[in-house]
Design a protein around this motif. Structure first.
Motif, mmCIF file in Angstrom:
data_model
loop_
_atom_site.group_PDB
_atom_site.id
_atom_site.type_symbol
_atom_site.label_atom_id
_atom_site.label_comp_id
_atom_site.label_asym_id
_atom_site.label_seq_id
_atom_site.Cartn_x
_atom_site.Cartn_y
_atom_site.Cartn_z
ATOM 1 N N GLU A 1 0.842 -0.819 -0.017
ATOM 2 C CA GLU A 1 0.021 0.017 0.154
ATOM 3 C C GLU A 1 0.677 1.150 0.217
ATOM 4 O O GLU A 1 0.585 1.819 -1.006
ATOM 5 N N SER B 1 2.363 1.659 -3.887
ATOM 6 C CA SER B 1 1.343 2.209 -4.840
ATOM 7 C C SER B 1 0.628 3.719 -4.287
ATOM 8 O O SER B 1 0.753 4.643 -5.137
ATOM 9 N N ALA B 2 0.954 3.706 -3.293
ATOM 10 C CA ALA B 2 0.594 5.720 -2.953
ATOM 11 C C ALA B 2 1.762 6.715 -3.239
ATOM 12 O O ALA B 2 1.337 7.149 -3.365
ATOM 13 N N LEU C 1 3.903 5.610 -5.665
ATOM 14 C CA LEU C 1 4.114 5.546 -7.228
ATOM 15 C C LEU C 1 2.460 6.451 -8.039
ATOM 16 O O LEU C 1 2.876 7.171 -8.509
ATOM 17 N N GLY C 2 1.736 6.240 -6.941
ATOM 18 C CA GLY C 2 0.425 6.800 -7.199
ATOM 19 C C GLY C 2 1.100 8.527 -7.690
ATOM 20 O O GLY C 2 0.260 9.127 -8.765
ATOM 21 N N VAL D 1 4.327 -3.647 -6.060
ATOM 22 C CA VAL D 1 4.802 -2.824 -7.450
ATOM 23 C C VAL D 1 3.489 -2.778 -8.334
ATOM 24 O O VAL D 1 2.565 -2.496 -9.094
ATOM 25 N N TYR E 1 -0.105 -0.987 -8.367
ATOM 26 C CA TYR E 1 -0.267 -0.338 -8.402
ATOM 27 C C TYR E 1 -0.136 -0.339 -10.163
ATOM 28 O O TYR E 1 -1.327 0.345 -10.811
ATOM 29 N N ALA F 1 -3.382 -1.253 -11.414
ATOM 30 C CA ALA F 1 -5.011 -0.595 -11.062
ATOM 31 C C ALA F 1 -4.341 0.505 -12.394
ATOM 32 O O ALA F 1 -5.265 1.171 -12.602
ATOM 33 N N SER F 2 -3.588 0.601 -12.679
ATOM 34 C CA SER F 2 -3.147 2.404 -13.584
ATOM 35 C C SER F 2 -2.996 1.563 -14.939
ATOM 36 O O SER F 2 -2.557 2.973 -15.382
ATOM 37 N N HIS G 1 -0.175 0.441 -16.249
ATOM 38 C CA HIS G 1 1.338 1.126 -16.496
ATOM 39 C C HIS G 1 1.553 0.507 -17.831
ATOM 40 O O HIS G 1 1.181 -1.041 -16.937
#
Length: 173
Positions: free
Chosen positions: A43, A46-47, A49-50, A106, A109, A112-113, A115
């Motif tokens: 988590e 992810s935060a 990286l976001g 990773v 993230y 979800a994104s 990428h």
């Protein structure tokens, strides 16, 4: 890299910090955007990286490469796995061996994104001084570097993790 008479260099321009321990996050002397505290290392990653990818323009965000400096985390995760293997009161599960993979920090993230850029997991920075500057070029004008820093606790299975993500962009000199 030289482009005509201009030389492109990588310049950090945004930092994001997240972690699993509030006191350690507050003590980091690096100027960052608003740091955040999370329950799990994934988590926190992810935060960070976001926030770092969010600082990039939309046209490069989905394809900018990600470089993950994972020596600390990989070392801690391997020691944690060995401790679990030697613990007669603990039954190993398949997730225990997958938990050693830095890519699992990773993946949430990146999935979800959606990428689509390259992701490089680096056990040690290639430079001898420990500093890592990603290669940014005219073709790849931005990149994100995620540094995973682990603070082991007294129990080898527990640790606090900081995730410091820095967004780099190409800047002409």
């Amino acid at each position: 890299m030289t482009t005509g008479t201009r030389r492109l260099v990588a310049v950090p321009w945004h930092r994001a910090l997240a972690g699993t321990d509030e006191a350690r996050v507050a003590a980091v002397p690096v100027p960052t955007a608003a740091p955040s505290v999370h329950r799990k290392p994934a988590e926190a990653a992810s935060a960070a990286l976001g926030a770092a990818f969010g600082a990039l323009s939309e046209d490069v965000r989905a394809t900018a490469p990600l470089y993950v400096l994972c020596h600390d985390y990989g070392t801690w995760a391997a020691r944690r796995f060995v401790a679990r293997c030697h613990d007669p009161a603990r039954r190993l599960r398949p997730s225990d061996s997958v938990g050693m993979e830095t890519s699992e920090l990773v993946r949430p993230y990146l999935t979800a994104s959606e990428h689509r850029g390259d992701c490089y997991l680096l056990a040690r920075p290639p430079a001898s001084d420990g500093e890592f500057t990603p290669p940014v070029t005219a073709a790849r004008p931005a990149a994100v570097v995620l540094d995973l820093i682990v603070f082991p606790g007294e129990d080898p299975r527990d640790a606090d993790c900081l995730a410091l993500a820095t967004t780099w962009k190409a800047s002409g000199l």
